[in-house]
Write a protein that holds these residues in place. Structure first.
Motif, PDB file in Angstrom:
ATOM      1  N   ARG A  65      57.778  33.456  76.636  1.00  0.00           N
ATOM      2  CA  ARG A  65      57.557  32.539  77.743  1.00  0.00           C
ATOM      3  C   ARG A  65      56.381  33.002  78.595  1.00  0.00           C
ATOM      4  NH1 ARG A  65      61.573  31.345  82.671  1.00  0.00           N
ATOM      5  NH2 ARG A  65      61.276  33.548  82.925  1.00  0.00           N
ATOM      6  N   ASP A  66      56.263  34.295  78.784  1.00  0.00           N
ATOM      7  CA  ASP A  66      55.232  34.853  79.655  1.00  0.00           C
ATOM      8  C   ASP A  66      54.232  35.639  78.822  1.00  0.00           C
ATOM      9  OD1 ASP A  66      53.704  36.160  81.527  1.00  0.00           O
ATOM     10  OD2 ASP A  66      55.397  37.041  82.604  1.00  0.00           O
ATOM     11  N   PRO A  67      52.994  35.111  78.661  1.00  0.00           N
ATOM     12  CA  PRO A  67      52.010  35.787  77.811  1.00  0.00           C
ATOM     13  C   PRO A  67      51.696  37.208  78.263  1.00  0.00           C
ATOM     14  CG  PRO A  67      51.132  33.698  78.654  1.00  0.00           C
ATOM     15  CD  PRO A  67      52.491  33.897  79.255  1.00  0.00           C
ATOM     16  N   GLU A  68      51.895  37.512  79.546  1.00  0.00           N
ATOM     17  CA  GLU A  68      51.630  38.878  80.026  1.00  0.00           C
ATOM     18  C   GLU A  68      52.560  39.892  79.385  1.00  0.00           C
ATOM     19  OE1 GLU A  68      51.324  39.823  84.145  1.00  0.00           O
ATOM     20  OE2 GLU A  68      50.298  37.943  84.557  1.00  0.00           O
ATOM     21  N   HIS A  69      53.761  39.473  78.998  1.00  0.00           N
ATOM     22  CA  HIS A  69      54.747  40.393  78.429  1.00  0.00           C
ATOM     23  C   HIS A  69      54.760  40.392  76.913  1.00  0.00           C
ATOM     24  CE1 HIS A  69      56.267  39.894  82.571  1.00  0.00           C
ATOM     25  NE2 HIS A  69      56.446  41.180  82.431  1.00  0.00           N
ATOM     26  N   ARG A  70      53.884  39.621  76.301  1.00  0.00           N
ATOM     27  CA  ARG A  70      53.851  39.521  74.847  1.00  0.00           C
ATOM     28  C   ARG A  70      53.646  40.902  74.227  1.00  0.00           C
ATOM     29  NH1 ARG A  70      50.215  35.103  73.509  1.00  0.00           N
ATOM     30  NH2 ARG A  70      52.031  33.912  74.092  1.00  0.00           N
ATOM     31  N   GLY A  71      54.582  41.303  73.376  1.00  0.00           N
ATOM     32  CA  GLY A  71      54.442  42.555  72.642  1.00  0.00           C
ATOM     33  C   GLY A  71      54.644  43.810  73.458  1.00  0.00           C
ATOM     34  N   LYS A  72      55.094  43.704  74.696  1.00  0.00           N
ATOM     35  CA  LYS A  72      55.250  44.895  75.524  1.00  0.00           C
ATOM     36  C   LYS A  72      56.665  45.450  75.359  1.00  0.00           C
ATOM     37  CE  LYS A  72      51.378  44.599  78.023  1.00  0.00           C
ATOM     38  NZ  LYS A  72      50.289  44.374  77.185  1.00  0.00           N
ATOM     39  N   GLY A  73      56.770  46.713  74.991  1.00  0.00           N
ATOM     40  CA  GLY A  73      58.049  47.390  74.884  1.00  0.00           C
ATOM     41  C   GLY A  73      57.999  48.656  75.707  1.00  0.00           C
ATOM     42  N   LEU A  74      59.089  49.377  75.766  1.00  0.00           N
ATOM     43  CA  LEU A  74      59.119  50.605  76.545  1.00  0.00           C
ATOM     44  C   LEU A  74      58.041  51.565  76.062  1.00  0.00           C
ATOM     45  CD1 LEU A  74      60.549  52.176  78.752  1.00  0.00           C
ATOM     46  CD2 LEU A  74      62.054  53.118  77.013  1.00  0.00           C
ATOM     47  N   ARG A  75      57.830  51.589  74.775  1.00  0.00           N
ATOM     48  CA  ARG A  75      56.807  52.467  74.221  1.00  0.00           C
ATOM     49  C   ARG A  75      55.513  51.690  73.964  1.00  0.00           C
ATOM     50  NH1 ARG A  75      59.695  57.356  72.227  1.00  0.00           N
ATOM     51  NH2 ARG A  75      61.867  56.809  72.242  1.00  0.00           N
ATOM     52  N   GLY A  76      55.332  50.574  74.657  1.00  0.00           N
ATOM     53  CA  GLY A  76      54.112  49.799  74.538  1.00  0.00           C
ATOM     54  C   GLY A  76      54.274  48.617  73.613  1.00  0.00           C
ATOM     55  N   GLY A  77      53.166  48.042  73.236  1.00  0.00           N
ATOM     56  CA  GLY A  77      53.164  46.880  72.367  1.00  0.00           C
ATOM     57  C   GLY A  77      53.358  47.257  70.917  1.00  0.00           C
ATOM     58  N   ARG A  78      53.049  46.288  70.065  1.00  0.00           N
ATOM     59  CA  ARG A  78      53.271  46.458  68.621  1.00  0.00           C
ATOM     60  C   ARG A  78      52.520  47.666  68.063  1.00  0.00           C
ATOM     61  NH1 ARG A  78      51.977  41.904  64.067  1.00  0.00           N
ATOM     62  NH2 ARG A  78      52.731  43.110  62.306  1.00  0.00           N
ATOM     63  N   ARG A  79      51.256  47.794  68.426  1.00  0.00           N
ATOM     64  CA  ARG A  79      50.462  48.916  67.917  1.00  0.00           C
ATOM     65  C   ARG A  79      51.059  50.261  68.350  1.00  0.00           C
ATOM     66  NH1 ARG A  79      44.761  48.945  66.524  1.00  0.00           N
ATOM     67  NH2 ARG A  79      44.952  46.776  67.098  1.00  0.00           N
ATOM     68  N   GLU A  80      51.460  50.328  69.608  1.00  0.00           N
ATOM     69  CA  GLU A  80      52.052  51.567  70.108  1.00  0.00           C
ATOM     70  C   GLU A  80      53.392  51.863  69.441  1.00  0.00           C
ATOM     71  OE1 GLU A  80      50.753  49.182  72.045  1.00  0.00           O
ATOM     72  OE2 GLU A  80      49.017  50.198  72.912  1.00  0.00           O
TER      73      GLU A  80
END
Length: 192
Positions: free
Chosen positions: A112-127
């Motif tokens: 829903r919120d593009p700012e949070h796309r892919g963000k996890g505790l340890r970062g996004g997908r790459r992280e």
């Protein structure tokens, strides 16, 4: 309980409900599962959409798999270590798929919120991938003197093979976790 701990507690209680009911889960079901009043939900989250976003965010985090991998005894044989790691990562992928599938089936867009796309505790997908590769790399350390390629490269190859395997059901001719580890370590050809 702190507001952040309350949010985590509610999310933990809601995840299984989301898997079972998707976005149709009611606030009454959520409150009962979390052992709280319905009003408490809305003191922790502004609405159900924010709660669902938090559930997706939680499902995407590889933290529990990384914690399980970190606890694998390094003195076990390599195949046993890799089997345990594969099981931990497989459980993470299953939970992630179940939550995302339930949300999608309920009509909720992926983010829903593009700012949070892919963000996890340890970062996004790459992280997240970097963290998983690092955890697997550590499992190769006791054998580093006998490896044909660097441990980090082996970790990348193992993850690629493992993540591909999840798309194939062993009952339909796909590989089990043990078979993936065996082929990865010993190859496809019998010893001559």
């Amino acid at each position: 309980m702190s507001p952040e701990n309350r949010r985590r507690s509610i999310i933990a209680a809601v995840l299984p409900l989301v898997i079972d009911h998707g976005t149709a889960v009611t606030t009454n079901q959520i409150a009962r599962a979390a052992g709280i009043g319905e009003g408490t939900i809305f003191r922790a989250f502004k609405d159900k959409e924010e709660l669902f976003d938090a559930c997706v965010h939680e499902a995407l985090k590889p933290d529990s798999a990384l914690d399980a991998i970190a606890e694998i005894p390094i003195d076990q044989p390599l195949d046993a270590r890799l089997n345990e790691a594969a099981e931990a990562l497989g459980a993470h992928l299953e939970r992630m798929g179940a939550v995302l599938g339930a949300m999608h089936a309920g009509g909720k867009p992926r983010h829903r919120d593009p700012e949070h796309r892919g963000k996890g505790l340890r970062g996004g997908r790459r992280e997240s991938m970097t963290a998983m590769r690092g955890a697997i790399t550590e499992l190769f350390e006791p054998e580093k003197e006998h490896l044909r390629v660097p441990a980090e490269q082996l970790a990348s190859l193992f993850l690629a093979l493992l993540f591909t395997r999840t798309r194939f059901d062993p009952e339909d001719g796909g590989a089990t976790t043990g078979q993936v580890v065996d082929i990865f370590l010993n190859g496809a050809l019998e010893a001559k």
